[in-house]
Design a protein around this motif. Structure first.
Motif, PDB file in Angstrom:
ATOM      1  N   LEU A 114       0.839  -1.200   0.000  1.00  0.00           N
ATOM      2  CA  LEU A 114       0.000   0.000   0.000  1.00  0.00           C
ATOM      3  C   LEU A 114       0.879   1.257   0.000  1.00  0.00           C
ATOM      4  O   LEU A 114       0.608   2.227  -0.722  1.00  0.00           O
ATOM      5  CB  LEU A 114      -0.904  -0.042   1.241  1.00  0.00           C
ATOM      6  N   TYR A 115       1.920   1.228   0.779  1.00  0.00           N
ATOM      7  CA  TYR A 115       2.861   2.354   0.837  1.00  0.00           C
ATOM      8  C   TYR A 115       3.509   2.560  -0.533  1.00  0.00           C
ATOM      9  O   TYR A 115       3.604   3.683  -1.028  1.00  0.00           O
ATOM     10  CB  TYR A 115       3.933   2.079   1.896  1.00  0.00           C
ATOM     11  N   GLY A 116       3.918   1.448  -1.144  1.00  0.00           N
ATOM     12  CA  GLY A 116       4.530   1.509  -2.474  1.00  0.00           C
ATOM     13  C   GLY A 116       3.578   2.113  -3.498  1.00  0.00           C
ATOM     14  O   GLY A 116       3.971   2.957  -4.313  1.00  0.00           O
ATOM     15  N   GLN A 117       2.335   1.697  -3.431  1.00  0.00           N
ATOM     16  CA  GLN A 117       1.326   2.213  -4.368  1.00  0.00           C
ATOM     17  C   GLN A 117       1.098   3.712  -4.157  1.00  0.00           C
ATOM     18  O   GLN A 117       1.032   4.485  -5.120  1.00  0.00           O
ATOM     19  CB  GLN A 117       0.012   1.446  -4.187  1.00  0.00           C
ATOM     20  N   ALA A 118       0.988   4.127  -2.888  1.00  0.00           N
ATOM     21  CA  ALA A 118       0.769   5.544  -2.568  1.00  0.00           C
ATOM     22  C   ALA A 118       1.947   6.386  -3.058  1.00  0.00           C
ATOM     23  O   ALA A 118       1.765   7.478  -3.601  1.00  0.00           O
ATOM     24  CB  ALA A 118       0.559   5.723  -1.072  1.00  0.00           C
TER      25      ALA A 118
END
Ligand SMILES: [Fe+2]
Ligand SMILES: [Fe+2]
Length: 167
Positions: free
Chosen positions: A105-109
């Motif tokens: 999720l962090y990577g996507q954000a």
């Protein structure tokens, strides 16, 4: 500013995963109760509360961003435990799975340059380090205790003193 539909969908998945975690810990609590280990059961109940609080933190964030919340389905949690050790091993595997989901999720954000998400996700990254460390330590202590009933009861007393569970 609202997040993209893609990111919104991933956040919704994370809300569901946190509720699923709460559900899984409740099942673990029930096993511990059935095994006459009220301290372990108490710890697991607190953990279930904490996971619910995590879900609400994500849920409120999605709403604050002006996005849509859609809760997903939760499958029945695994309940085929044999020993307290097997419960905590399942907990550790579950936490590692949650950590991977939060990292994704962090990577996507980051990829979407959704800067508003990063502080919240950072908080969760730190939280997962703490959760994995706590559960790893308990797995190791349970391995040390082995079949020693006295050691197990001592650990049960200790876990029965846990007081948090809402953050
Ligand atoms: Fe969580
Ligand atoms: Fe957790």
């Amino acid at each position: 500013m609202a997040m993209s539909k893609e990111l919104e969908s991933s956040f919704n998945d994370q809300i569901t995963l946190e509720f699923a975690s709460s559900y899984a810990y409740l099942q673990m609590a029930a096993f511990c109760e059935e095994a006459n280990l009220p301290g372990f059961a108490h710890w697991m109940r607190q953990q279930a509360e904490e996971e619910r609080a995590h879900a609400m933190k994500f849920l409120d964030f999605v709403l604050d961003r002006g996005n849509h919340v859609q809760l997903g389905e939760i499958a029945a949690p695994a309940g085929d435990f044999t020993t307290p050790l097997s419960v905590f091993q399942a907990s550790l595997a579950h936490e590692q799975h949650v950590t991977a989901a939060i990292h994704a999720l962090y990577g996507q954000a980051q990829e979407e340059k959704d800067y508003e998400s990063l502080p919240l996700l950072h908080w969760f990254i730190d939280e997962q380090v703490e959760e994995e460390a706590t559960v790893s330590e308990l797995v190791e202590q349970l391995q040390m205790a082995g079949d020693n009933g006295a050691a197990l009861l001592l650990l049960d007393r200790e876990l029965g003193r846990r007081e948090d569970g809402a953050d």
